[in-house]
Design a protein around this motif. Structure first.
Motif, PDB file in Angstrom:
ATOM      1  N   UNK A   1      60.950   1.758 -28.538  1.00  0.00           N
ATOM      2  CA  UNK A   1      60.014   1.416 -29.044  1.00  0.00           C
ATOM      3  C   UNK A   1      58.705   2.442 -29.062  1.00  0.00           C
ATOM      4  N   UNK A   2      57.835   2.447 -30.169  1.00  0.00           N
ATOM      5  CA  UNK A   2      56.631   3.273 -30.257  1.00  0.00           C
ATOM      6  C   UNK A   2      55.522   2.591 -29.385  1.00  0.00           C
ATOM      7  N   UNK A   3      55.159   3.451 -28.269  1.00  0.00           N
ATOM      8  CA  UNK A   3      53.804   2.527 -27.514  1.00  0.00           C
ATOM      9  C   UNK A   3      52.803   2.671 -28.435  1.00  0.00           C
ATOM     10  N   UNK A   4      51.967   1.652 -28.059  1.00  0.00           N
ATOM     11  CA  UNK A   4      50.771   1.246 -29.052  1.00  0.00           C
ATOM     12  C   UNK A   4      49.545   2.223 -28.852  1.00  0.00           C
ATOM     13  N   UNK A   5      49.053   2.356 -29.920  1.00  0.00           N
ATOM     14  CA  UNK A   5      47.698   3.354 -29.717  1.00  0.00           C
ATOM     15  C   UNK A   5      46.975   3.276 -30.884  1.00  0.00           C
ATOM     16  N   UNK A   6      45.588   3.703 -30.672  1.00  0.00           N
ATOM     17  CA  UNK A   6      44.620   3.524 -31.687  1.00  0.00           C
ATOM     18  C   UNK A   6      45.012   4.423 -32.769  1.00  0.00           C
ATOM     19  N   UNK A   7      45.339   3.829 -33.960  1.00  0.00           N
ATOM     20  CA  UNK A   7      45.851   4.252 -35.302  1.00  0.00           C
ATOM     21  C   UNK A   7      45.055   5.553 -35.664  1.00  0.00           C
ATOM     22  N   UNK A   8      43.636   5.317 -35.535  1.00  0.00           N
ATOM     23  CA  UNK A   8      42.854   6.450 -36.022  1.00  0.00           C
ATOM     24  C   UNK A   8      42.828   7.688 -34.854  1.00  0.00           C
ATOM     25  N   UNK A   9      42.869   7.324 -33.750  1.00  0.00           N
ATOM     26  CA  UNK A   9      43.173   8.555 -32.601  1.00  0.00           C
ATOM     27  C   UNK A   9      44.642   9.221 -32.952  1.00  0.00           C
ATOM     28  N   UNK A  10      45.639   8.386 -33.336  1.00  0.00           N
ATOM     29  CA  UNK A  10      47.106   9.061 -33.591  1.00  0.00           C
ATOM     30  C   UNK A  10      46.861   9.890 -34.718  1.00  0.00           C
ATOM     31  N   UNK A  11      46.158   9.570 -35.872  1.00  0.00           N
ATOM     32  CA  UNK A  11      46.027  10.422 -36.989  1.00  0.00           C
ATOM     33  C   UNK A  11      45.445  11.565 -36.613  1.00  0.00           C
ATOM     34  N   UNK A  12      44.417  11.457 -35.759  1.00  0.00           N
ATOM     35  CA  UNK A  12      43.620  12.940 -35.426  1.00  0.00           C
ATOM     36  C   UNK A  12      44.455  13.448 -34.696  1.00  0.00           C
ATOM     37  N   UNK A  13      45.133  13.001 -33.726  1.00  0.00           N
ATOM     38  CA  UNK A  13      45.946  13.811 -32.946  1.00  0.00           C
ATOM     39  C   UNK A  13      47.151  14.673 -33.644  1.00  0.00           C
TER      40      UNK A  13
END
Length: 977
Positions: free
Chosen positions: A217-229
């Motif tokens: 499974x993909x660990x949960x994360x803030x979508x905006x943070x993931x996109x910027x990363x």
């Protein structure tokens, strides 16, 4: 309102804020422009540092943004003027403001700008800021500025940042890589190495922001943070690509983020940035990813995720297009591996075929096929490269690759069919151009694929073309003929190929398209006709081998023009006309000897075409030239004369019409008359060019000079006399027109290029009279003098007749022009042309140039040639250098009483001009041609030339004064030696 012109004591941060408010508020353009100008001036003031700091604490977002911007401007302009203590304080203020504004929930606009400001600070520092990313992160965690000496190793627990803090850290990290990739190399400060020193910190930051795979499974994360990363990772990959050679040992840590990025594709909110990152990687830096990364992606495509996207490709949604772009980029990066390891990757190949077999027309419906085309182009190039490396086509992988290529080519053959008329007309202009661009790219694919597919592809295209012709499926016919034209240059000359081509050229293709009673779908039919015309021109070598197919092809081409000239509903655009006429021209010129019995018929067809007014001047001129080429191949002069008189009658009628219009009302109608005359002269030139001898006709270099002949003094002389009369009359009436001059000179030059007598090889006196008729005030005089050069040069060989009388008249005329011109710089083009004429006389007509009776004329010409050599204009200087080099190389027995005294008298000044030019007055690009007269002077005069050179170098005005006497002497010795 306060402005930058106010005294520094009067200007306050409140004044600056009011200007900022004016800048961003609606208002008159001049008010906004004035505010912008004042703010730019304020940013240059010494106290702008304080204003920037104060603005970051403003209640207005616009003011805070402008504060960060002002810091950037001051850093770029004035950082070097600060002391080390001030620079350290500036760093503290910038990081402090970043921490404070992030904690206050500032909008991304200001935070991003402040991060950019920090990067500008980094790039302008006199010393290294190695731990910049770590210092920013620790300061964000601490809630205030943390000095660099207080920072420890970056621990995972230290990265327990809030989302807003992570975003700020990512924006700074991204900007660092982006600006680093743009900064220019500096031998004193190695910025790329300084940036790469923070790579581990950047990777640690991105790793905790890109969700990882845990237990499937993909660990949960803030979508905006993931996109910027993911965007940050893309920036760092681009930066590492630039610095790969110097820092390859550091790259593996960055590569470790590729697998998590691939896994992010399955998460909807991170698909876009992850796919953009991977597309950029696959296209620009394929070596960055490992084979394991590529295999992981392939498994993903083959799995449920990929198949879900594949099932919805036909939707043509933005997501489907992004998926297609991603798959195409992967395939392009892995193309060689996919082809050679065909058994391992056989299951993923249907994906690439699916990209190009969707329903819908390119651009109008289907943009995904563009992505597929990129991949298959690379596939064809890869297989072609392997084939040229002498690998056998019997290799199993090669056979598989060729089969896939054949399937792709067939799909694209169908894709390039034009959409229905109503759809085509509804498409915006830029979409139509993009569709045509797609077809040109498919053309590249066909050309790349043909060496592998060979005769099988040719036979398939021809079968489809014949089938579509029988079914009157005009758009399909056009597409098949387009494919056939595309591979014309690649088709071998062999029995199998010719037999296949006979199936199309021996079909009812030409007869059907010449039958204008068939009114179904005129627009598509016209497109098919245009492509047929283009195809005919492309395969002219076939018609040379099989002339029995020529009449039907040319009848079709003439019928197309005839129809367009008399039927406004069938009117052709200029490009379509040129397509047809180019094909006619190609066939008539290359196959002229097979078309002799068609002269009468083609002249009749031309007269029918001429009756219409819808064809362009260029089309008519080229058509006349095509018919003239056939007439040239007729073996009997009398028959040639008869055909030419009839063909030229249309030209003479137009010239007489122009003269008549002029005579009726020379004031108001002169422009109309002149336009008609120019068109008629261009048509005359078209006939003359077409009549030129074929390129493959043998030339007898040892032939005796031609005696009086059929065209000059025999039965054909009347034809020439009529032409000359027209030229004389047009010159007299319209001689002030540059277009008329160009047209007449072009016509005369055609005859001067011919090696044998002919109807357009006029007597030398005709050209001579035309040249001497014009003075300095004639437009395009340089063109006329250039024609004089061609006349003299055409009679310069030993096998040609001498034209001393004409050469003398031209020489006298040119010297009178020189006297009137005086200074070459008055008109450099005419000056160059005059010297070129003198140059052309040297080899065979130096007896005229060095005639004792015209010594005073020669002296003015010699002075003029020296002035050209000494002048600033490169073209007259180049011609004068050639003239002097040839003159100095004349045999010593040539007019010794004139030439020797001439060289002795001009030698000192000629030496001065040459030495001064070579010594520094001339540009470096001029030295090569200036060396020729210098070399010729040395060979002719020897030690005398050395004395002249030595005197020149002692002249106080010699430009090379920095050169010492020893080097000057050595240079002269080397030149003489």
């Amino acid at each position: 309102m306060a402005s930058a012109n106010s005294t520094t004591q009067e200007l306050t941060s409140e004044d600056v804020e009011r200007l900022i408010a004016t800048l961003y508020a609606p208002g008159p353009p001049q008010t906004i422009k004035r505010a912008e100008t004042n703010l730019k001036q304020i940013q240059k003031l010494p106290q702008a540092w304080q204003f920037a700091d104060a603005l970051l604490g403003s209640q207005s977002q616009n003011s805070r943004f402008f504060g960060a911007l002002t810091f950037t401007v001051k850093i770029n302009q004035d950082l070097d003027s600060l002391s080390d203590a001030d620079i350290e304080a500036l760093q503290q203020r910038l990081i402090g403001w970043l921490v404070r504004l992030v904690g206050q929930g500032e909008k991304p606009l200001v935070i991003r700008k402040l991060c950019s400001t920090l990067v500008s600070y980094f790039l302008h520092l006199r010393v290294s800021w190695i731990l910049c990313i770590r210092q920013v992160i620790y300061s964000l965690i601490n809630g205030d500025y943390v000095p660099e000496n207080a920072i420890q190793e970056l621990q995972p627990q230290a990265l327990n940042l809030q989302s807003s803090q992570r975003l700020a850290a990512l924006w700074f990290t991204s900007a660092l890589a982006e600006e680093g990739a743009r900064c220019e190399s500096n031998p004193k400060i190695d910025r790329p190495s300084q940036i790469m020193a923070s790579l581990d910190d950047a990777v640690d930051l991105m790793r905790i922001c890109i969700p990882s795979t845990r237990d499937g499974f993909i660990a949960a994360s803030d979508p905006t943070v993931t996109q910027e990363a993911l965007r940050c990772l893309q920036s760092w990959i681009q930066f590492s690509h630039r610095t790969y050679v110097d820092h390859s040992t550091l790259i593996p840590t960055l590569k470790s983020l590729i697998q998590p990025t691939i896994q992010c594709l399955v998460v909807p909110h991170s698909f876009d940035p992850a796919s953009e990152c991977l597309v950029d990687l696959f296209w620009s830096f394929p070596a960055f990813a490992s084979q394991s990364d590529y295999d992981t992606f392939a498994e993903l495509v083959r799995g449920d995720w990929g198949q879900t996207y594949m099932a919805h490709l036909q939707d043509f949604s933005p997501e489907a297009e992004k998926f297609a772009k991603l798959v195409s980029a992967y395939g392009t990066a892995e193309v060689e591996n996919l082809a050679r390891n065909y058994e391992k990757y056989q299951s993923i190949m249907p994906t690439f075929h699916s990209l190009i077999t969707l329903n819908g027309y390119p651009v109008e419906d289907d943009m995904i096929c563009f992505q597929g085309l990129d991949f298959w182009l690379r596939w064809a190039e890869n297989v072609q490269d392997a084939l040229f490396e002498e690998e056998s086509t019997s290799e199993p992988w090669m056979q598989s690759a060729i089969l896939h290529l054949g399937r792709a080519v067939e799909a694209f053959r169908r894709k390039i069919i034009f959409p229905p008329l109503d759809t085509w007309h509804d498409m915006p202009g830029e979409d139509r151009e993009e569709f045509k661009s797609f077809r040109r790219d498919v053309q590249d694919l066909l050309q790349a694929a043909y060496p592998m597919l060979g005769i099988d592809l040719l036979q398939h295209i021809v079968r489809e073309a014949v089938s579509s012709l029988e079914n009157k499926a005009w758009d399909e016919l056009e597409a098949n003929l387009f494919c056939l034209s595309s591979v014309s240059d690649a088709i071998a000359t062999g029995a199998a190929e010719d037999s296949t081509l006979k199936n199309i050229f021996g079909s009812k293709l030409f007869a059907t398209l010449s039958d204008f009673s068939v009114d179904t779908d005129k627009f598509s039919r016209q497109r098919a006709s245009r492509e047929t015309a283009h195809l005919t021109g492309e395969f002219r070598s076939f018609f040379e081998r099989y002339p029995e197919y020529l009449p039907s092809a040319l009848n079709f081409l003439f019928a197309s023009l005839e129809r367009a000239s008399v039927d406004s509903g069938q009117r052709m655009s200029l490009p379509d006309q040129l397509t047809v006429i180019d094909a006619i021209e190609f066939l008539c010129q290359s196959c002229r000897k097979f078309l002799i019995d068609q002269c009468e018929k083609f002249i009749n067809q031309y007269e029918t075409v001429l009756a219409g007014s819808h064809l362009s001047t260029v089309t008519k001129s080229k058509l006349l030239g095509a018919i003239a080429a056939i007439i040239q191949a007729v073996p009997w002069d009398e028959a040639k004369r008869t055909y030419l008189e009839r063909l030229l009658q249309t030209v003479i009628v137009r010239i007489k019409l122009a003269i008549h219009i002029h005579d009726q009302d020379p004031n108001s109608q002169d422009e109309v008359a002149q336009t008609i005359a120019v068109e008629a002269l261009n048509n005359l030139g078209g006939v003359a060019k077409g009549y030129q001898s074929a390129d493959d006709e043998p030339i007898d270099l040892d032939a005796e000079p031609s005696p009086a002949n059929f065209w000059n003094t025999g039965p054909g002389a009347g034809l020439q006399a009529g032409i000359v009369e027209c030229l004389v009359t047009v010159t007299r009436i319209f001689g002030r027109s540059g277009e008329i001059t160009d047209a007449i000179c072009e016509f005369l030059r055609v005859g001067l290029k011919e090696q044998t007598p002919g109807p357009f090889v006029l007597l030398p006196g005709v050209t001579c009279n035309y040249v001497t008729f014009h003075g300095l005030d004639t437009p395009r005089l340089d063109m006329i003098l250039g024609t004089a050069c061609m006349l003299i040069n055409s009679h310069n060989s030993g096998s040609s007749t001498r034209i001393d009388n004409e050469a003398k008249q031209i020489f006298t005329h040119v010297t009178s022009l020189i006297v009137q011109l005086q200074d070459p710089s008055t008109d450099p083009e005419i000056a160059q042309a005059c010297v070129d004429v003198l140059d052309s006389l040297i080899n065979r007509y130096n007896n005229i140039l060095l005639d004792p009776e015209t010594l005073h004329t020669l002296q003015s010409s010699i002075k003029f040639a020296l002035d050209c050599l000494n002048g600033p204009d490169i073209l007259p200087k180049r011609s004068a250098a050639s003239f002097w080099a040839k003159l100095l190389r004349l045999d010593s027995t040539t007019s010794p009483k004139i030439l020797k005294p001439l060289i002795l008298s001009t030698g000192p000044y000629l030496s001065r001009v040459l030495i001064f030019n070579i010594g520094g007055s001339a540009a470096r690009s001029e030295l090569d041609f200036l060396a020729e007269p210098l070399r010729a002077l040395v060979f002719r005069m020897g030690d005398q030339a050395a004395r002249w050179f030595n005197d020149c170098m002692k002249d106080p005005q010699f430009p090379g004064q920095k050169v010492d006497e020893k080097k000057k002497s050595e240079w002269i010795s080397k030149i003489i030696a």
